[in-house]
Design a protein around this motif. Sequence first.
Motif, PDB file in Angstrom:
ATOM      1  N   GLN A  54      -6.390   7.226  -2.970  1.00  0.00           N
ATOM      2  CA  GLN A  54      -6.453   6.018  -2.139  1.00  0.00           C
ATOM      3  C   GLN A  54      -5.112   5.292  -2.129  1.00  0.00           C
ATOM      4  O   GLN A  54      -4.634   4.838  -1.086  1.00  0.00           O
ATOM      5  N   THR A  55      -4.471   5.220  -3.310  1.00  0.00           N
ATOM      6  CA  THR A  55      -3.173   4.560  -3.394  1.00  0.00           C
ATOM      7  C   THR A  55      -2.133   5.323  -2.588  1.00  0.00           C
ATOM      8  O   THR A  55      -1.311   4.723  -1.887  1.00  0.00           O
ATOM      9  N   ARG A  56      -2.160   6.657  -2.676  1.00  0.00           N
ATOM     10  CA  ARG A  56      -1.206   7.455  -1.901  1.00  0.00           C
ATOM     11  C   ARG A  56      -1.416   7.249  -0.403  1.00  0.00           C
ATOM     12  O   ARG A  56      -0.462   7.166   0.375  1.00  0.00           O
ATOM     13  N   ALA A  57      -2.652   7.139   0.046  1.00  0.00           N
ATOM     14  CA  ALA A  57      -2.947   6.920   1.462  1.00  0.00           C
ATOM     15  C   ALA A  57      -2.431   5.560   1.922  1.00  0.00           C
ATOM     16  O   ALA A  57      -1.870   5.423   3.022  1.00  0.00           O
ATOM     17  N   GLU A  58      -2.599   4.526   1.060  1.00  0.00           N
ATOM     18  CA  GLU A  58      -2.113   3.194   1.407  1.00  0.00           C
ATOM     19  C   GLU A  58      -0.588   3.180   1.503  1.00  0.00           C
ATOM     20  O   GLU A  58      -0.016   2.536   2.393  1.00  0.00           O
ATOM     21  N   GLN A  59       0.075   3.868   0.571  1.00  0.00           N
ATOM     22  CA  GLN A  59       1.536   3.939   0.618  1.00  0.00           C
ATOM     23  C   GLN A  59       2.017   4.635   1.884  1.00  0.00           C
ATOM     24  O   GLN A  59       2.989   4.209   2.518  1.00  0.00           O
ATOM     25  N   GLN A  61       0.467   4.756   4.757  1.00  0.00           N
ATOM     26  CA  GLN A  61       0.215   3.860   5.892  1.00  0.00           C
ATOM     27  C   GLN A  61       1.290   2.783   5.984  1.00  0.00           C
ATOM     28  O   GLN A  61       1.747   2.431   7.074  1.00  0.00           O
ATOM     29  N   GLN A  62       1.703   2.264   4.821  1.00  0.00           N
ATOM     30  CA  GLN A  62       2.751   1.249   4.793  1.00  0.00           C
ATOM     31  C   GLN A  62       4.067   1.811   5.323  1.00  0.00           C
ATOM     32  O   GLN A  62       4.785   1.150   6.095  1.00  0.00           O
ATOM     33  N   GLN A  63       4.384   3.033   4.956  1.00  0.00           N
ATOM     34  CA  GLN A  63       5.610   3.663   5.462  1.00  0.00           C
ATOM     35  C   GLN A  63       5.533   3.882   6.970  1.00  0.00           C
ATOM     36  O   GLN A  63       6.498   3.665   7.700  1.00  0.00           O
ATOM     37  N   ASP A  65       3.702   2.101   9.105  1.00  0.00           N
ATOM     38  CA  ASP A  65       3.781   0.795   9.754  1.00  0.00           C
ATOM     39  C   ASP A  65       5.215   0.300   9.810  1.00  0.00           C
ATOM     40  O   ASP A  65       5.647  -0.281  10.814  1.00  0.00           O
TER      41      ASP A  65
END
Length: 365
Positions: A54-59, A61-63, A65
Amino acid sequence: MAKRRKISAPSADDLSRIEEEFRRETLNAPNPALAPISQVSAEAAQAQPVVDAQTRAEQAQQQSDAAAFEAAKGQGRLIEEIPLEDILADAMVRDRTVIDPQDMSELKASIAAHGLRLPIEVFRREGEAPGFGLISGYRRLWAVRELLGLTGDDKYKSIQALVRDPDALGGSFAAMVEENEVRASLSHYERGRIAVVAAQQGAFASTEDAVAGLFSVASKAKRSKIRSFSLIFEELGDMLEFPENLKERDGLRLSTALRNGAETPLRDALAKVQPGSAEAEWTCMLPVIEAFEITGASDNRGGRPKKKTPDVGWVGQDTLHLSSGVTLQYGSDSQGYVIRLKGRGVDGALVERAMEHLRYLFEKE
């Protein structure tokens, strides 16, 4: 003779101690089987904390964006809040020459009640102050500035804007013209004027190219009319006081007279009066325009007799017959170029006016 050293076999305790020391010394030693880059990668991987999916997916997505944000900013799709003092309204010569006071009052009332519904467009002025130049939204910018002066409210100290990066200066002119054509149609004279100005500022190679580029979606007939009004701006723009009020038919008559050589008489007529209205200005020019019009109608069509169309135009490469009866001929000698004038009405006073006009032509740049 040297004394021999007596060597004895190590005991089991000695072997255990030696093995422990060797293991301790070689625990953090590089693996000789791995290449240096592999060793560095392995060490970096060991140093990174373990993260869950989940953390890797959020990171990720941030990149994504952040990349989308930079792309939108670079393409001029990002609305920014820019201080009014950082925007130069006259960085480009405007296409609109007249702003209706009632329209401005309505626009200010709308912005005060509902805010700015549509951002203005600007471009960066690298290394210059103010840092931004206006492309479109001239009336909106001035409305916000006037609201700031009237109210002093901090919310009017800045304005929402799209920062454009046009590929060429012609793109800026086209954007400005396109917006005004869509929102409030330009007058015939304003269209002709901005085409000339865009060419003079190097956005296009010629006025003809400017008309084609700025009004590419217009019909062939409309572009022809714009070229006619651009001629009016080129030859009489510095003397006309009410050019925006020229009706289409009157403007076409005026441009026809200018093509037939009426510029000098028209300038003379305008210099003698100070018209207080568009009608007075037209009345002043009308006798000259009528004198230089060519009907081109046949004499056997009935109705009122028409004046016979004079033979006008170029004869060869050095002689020009005007509809006024004047013939211009040019040549050159060792001292430069020579222009000869002859025909009906040519006298000293006319030659003096021609000299004044030549001075105007050579000094207006």
